[in-house]
Design a protein around this motif. Structure first.
Motif, PDB file in Angstrom:
ATOM      1  N   UNK A 118       0.813  -1.345   0.011  1.00  0.00           N
ATOM      2  CA  UNK A 118      -0.200  -0.015  -0.093  1.00  0.00           C
ATOM      3  C   UNK A 118       0.733   1.360  -0.024  1.00  0.00           C
ATOM      4  N   UNK A 119       2.160   1.175  -0.263  1.00  0.00           N
ATOM      5  CA  UNK A 119       2.957   2.270  -0.659  1.00  0.00           C
ATOM      6  C   UNK A 119       2.647   2.644  -1.987  1.00  0.00           C
ATOM      7  N   UNK A 120       3.024   4.267  -2.206  1.00  0.00           N
ATOM      8  CA  UNK A 120       3.102   4.665  -3.814  1.00  0.00           C
ATOM      9  C   UNK A 120       4.417   5.404  -3.851  1.00  0.00           C
ATOM     10  N   UNK A 121       4.788   5.500  -5.064  1.00  0.00           N
ATOM     11  CA  UNK A 121       6.033   6.477  -5.562  1.00  0.00           C
ATOM     12  C   UNK A 121       5.298   7.688  -5.944  1.00  0.00           C
ATOM     13  N   UNK A 122       5.996   8.931  -5.540  1.00  0.00           N
ATOM     14  CA  UNK A 122       5.421  10.073  -6.263  1.00  0.00           C
ATOM     15  C   UNK A 122       6.867  10.681  -6.784  1.00  0.00           C
ATOM     16  N   UNK A 123       6.688  11.340  -7.940  1.00  0.00           N
ATOM     17  CA  UNK A 123       8.034  11.953  -8.731  1.00  0.00           C
ATOM     18  C   UNK A 123       7.994  13.448  -8.075  1.00  0.00           C
ATOM     19  N   UNK A 124       9.349  13.620  -7.629  1.00  0.00           N
ATOM     20  CA  UNK A 124       9.732  15.040  -6.985  1.00  0.00           C
ATOM     21  C   UNK A 124      10.997  15.592  -7.847  1.00  0.00           C
ATOM     22  N   UNK A 125      10.959  17.004  -7.754  1.00  0.00           N
ATOM     23  CA  UNK A 125      12.441  17.291  -8.456  1.00  0.00           C
ATOM     24  C   UNK A 125      13.553  17.305  -7.874  1.00  0.00           C
ATOM     25  N   UNK A 148       3.728   7.394   1.049  1.00  0.00           N
ATOM     26  CA  UNK A 148       4.081   7.982  -0.498  1.00  0.00           C
ATOM     27  C   UNK A 148       5.671   8.343  -0.469  1.00  0.00           C
ATOM     28  N   UNK A 149       6.271   7.556  -1.465  1.00  0.00           N
ATOM     29  CA  UNK A 149       7.899   7.686  -1.348  1.00  0.00           C
ATOM     30  C   UNK A 149       8.264   8.727  -2.307  1.00  0.00           C
ATOM     31  N   UNK A 150       8.768   9.972  -2.263  1.00  0.00           N
ATOM     32  CA  UNK A 150       9.145  10.560  -3.032  1.00  0.00           C
ATOM     33  C   UNK A 150      10.535  10.196  -3.845  1.00  0.00           C
ATOM     34  N   UNK A 151      10.581  10.270  -5.208  1.00  0.00           N
ATOM     35  CA  UNK A 151      11.381   9.489  -5.798  1.00  0.00           C
ATOM     36  C   UNK A 151      11.907  10.857  -6.977  1.00  0.00           C
ATOM     37  N   UNK A 164      19.625   6.541  -7.378  1.00  0.00           N
ATOM     38  CA  UNK A 164      19.619   6.129  -5.924  1.00  0.00           C
ATOM     39  C   UNK A 164      18.176   6.009  -5.335  1.00  0.00           C
ATOM     40  N   UNK A 165      17.219   7.055  -5.566  1.00  0.00           N
ATOM     41  CA  UNK A 165      16.152   6.834  -5.058  1.00  0.00           C
ATOM     42  C   UNK A 165      15.163   5.299  -5.524  1.00  0.00           C
ATOM     43  N   UNK A 166      15.460   5.159  -6.688  1.00  0.00           N
ATOM     44  CA  UNK A 166      14.507   4.160  -7.594  1.00  0.00           C
ATOM     45  C   UNK A 166      15.221   2.678  -7.125  1.00  0.00           C
ATOM     46  N   UNK A 167      16.393   2.589  -7.453  1.00  0.00           N
ATOM     47  CA  UNK A 167      17.219   1.095  -7.416  1.00  0.00           C
ATOM     48  C   UNK A 167      17.458   1.056  -5.742  1.00  0.00           C
TER      49      UNK A 167
END
Ligand code: HBI
Ligand code: FE
Length: 275
Positions: free
Chosen positions: A84-91, A107-110, A130-133
């Protein structure tokens, strides 16, 4: 970091929403960027069986990260039913409060941008590799996933209590650079090491750094280095130890620690469980 400095950071903050999220704009990545991603991935995935924890190694094949820069929506479709986590795109880097608020809401900021080829071996700020892998595979581990949400909630509290510095050390020595004891030996579960070609073998094999059993108050008193390999790694027995040790309200811990000087990153104390 503070909210005021965020606009000086690398990344395009001009089109973000109030919660700092942006669109990934996957079609905008160049062939050269996908190729750089595949080379970064190939180096790290070859190291993973020997140096990464089983939870990381076992989920990786299901995520298809090796094909090129992943799409957030494809990973989200797998992550939602898992934990039930989601990734959110951030700058890029976010103000502490914004970062904690996302974590507290699973929500995990990537970060959307990929490093320059010159930064193949080392990068200061978190990029999409770094954030994704580094971070996303462990979001599939239920206990770790709950720990990260609890960390976000704790961050919002720590902010109100002026204790961010102490809590940031916990993130650093667990989520970024944590080691875990396994029947096969020490393994990394920290994104900083999992995503680093040099520090992943170092954190497990090198005789140089200290490896000390997880101790919450000890960690919150310990400084860390951001521009060299770590001098000390803290080791958990399992993810439940991490979750349970951090479940209580930290307010009395902060009061206890507030008047005491921090330990240097290299210090070993007589009370440490040295591995
Ligand atoms: N923002 N995108 C991003 N990623 C981080 O890891 C991050 C952040 N903002 C603040 C922050 N980390 C730390 O200061 C907290 O963990 C304390
Ligand atoms: Fe990170």
């Amino acid at each position: 970091m503070t909210g005021e400095t965020v606009h000086n950071l690398r990344g395009d903050y001009s089109r973000m929403r109030p919660d700092y999220t942006v669109e990934q704009e996957w079609d905008g990545y160049s062939d050269a960027e996908h190729d750089l991603w595949r080379r970064l991935f190939a180096r790290q995935v070859a190291l993973a069986p020997k140096y990464a924890c089983d939870e990381f190694v076992e989920i990786l094949p299901e995520l298809h990260f090796g094909d090129g820069i992943p799409r957030f929506d494809e990973v989200n479709a797998k992550l939602k039913p898992a934990t039930n986590w989601q990734l959110v795109a951030v700058p890029g880097l976010l103000p502490d409060i914004t970062f904690f608020d996302h974590l507290a809401n699973r929500r995990f900021p990537v970060t959307v941008w990929l490093r320059d080829p010159k930064e193949f071996d080392y990068i200061v700020e978190p990029d999409i590799f770094h954030d994704f892998y580094g971070h996303v595979p462990l979001l599939f581990q239920p206990v770790f996933a709950d720990y990260l949400q609890a960390y976000g909630r704790g961050g919002l509290k720590a902010h109100a209590l002026g204790a961010i510095e102490m809590l940031a050390r916990l993130y650093w020595y667990t989520v970024e650079f944590g080691l875990i004891e396994t029947p096969k030996g020490l393994r990394s579960y920290g994104a900083g090491t999992l995503s680093s070609g040099g520090e992943l073998p170092y954190c497990v094999d090198s005789p140089n750094p200290n490896r000390i059993g997880f101790d919450l108050l000890r960690i919150m008193r310990t400084r860390y280095k951001i521009d060299t390999f770590q001098e000390t790694y803290f080791v958990i027995r399992d993810f439940s130890e991490l979750f349970e040790a951090t479940a209580p309200d930290f307010t009395p811990y902060y009061e206890l620690l507030q008047g005491r000087p921090p330990h240097e990153a290299s210090t070993v104390l007589p009370t440490d469980r040295v591995l």
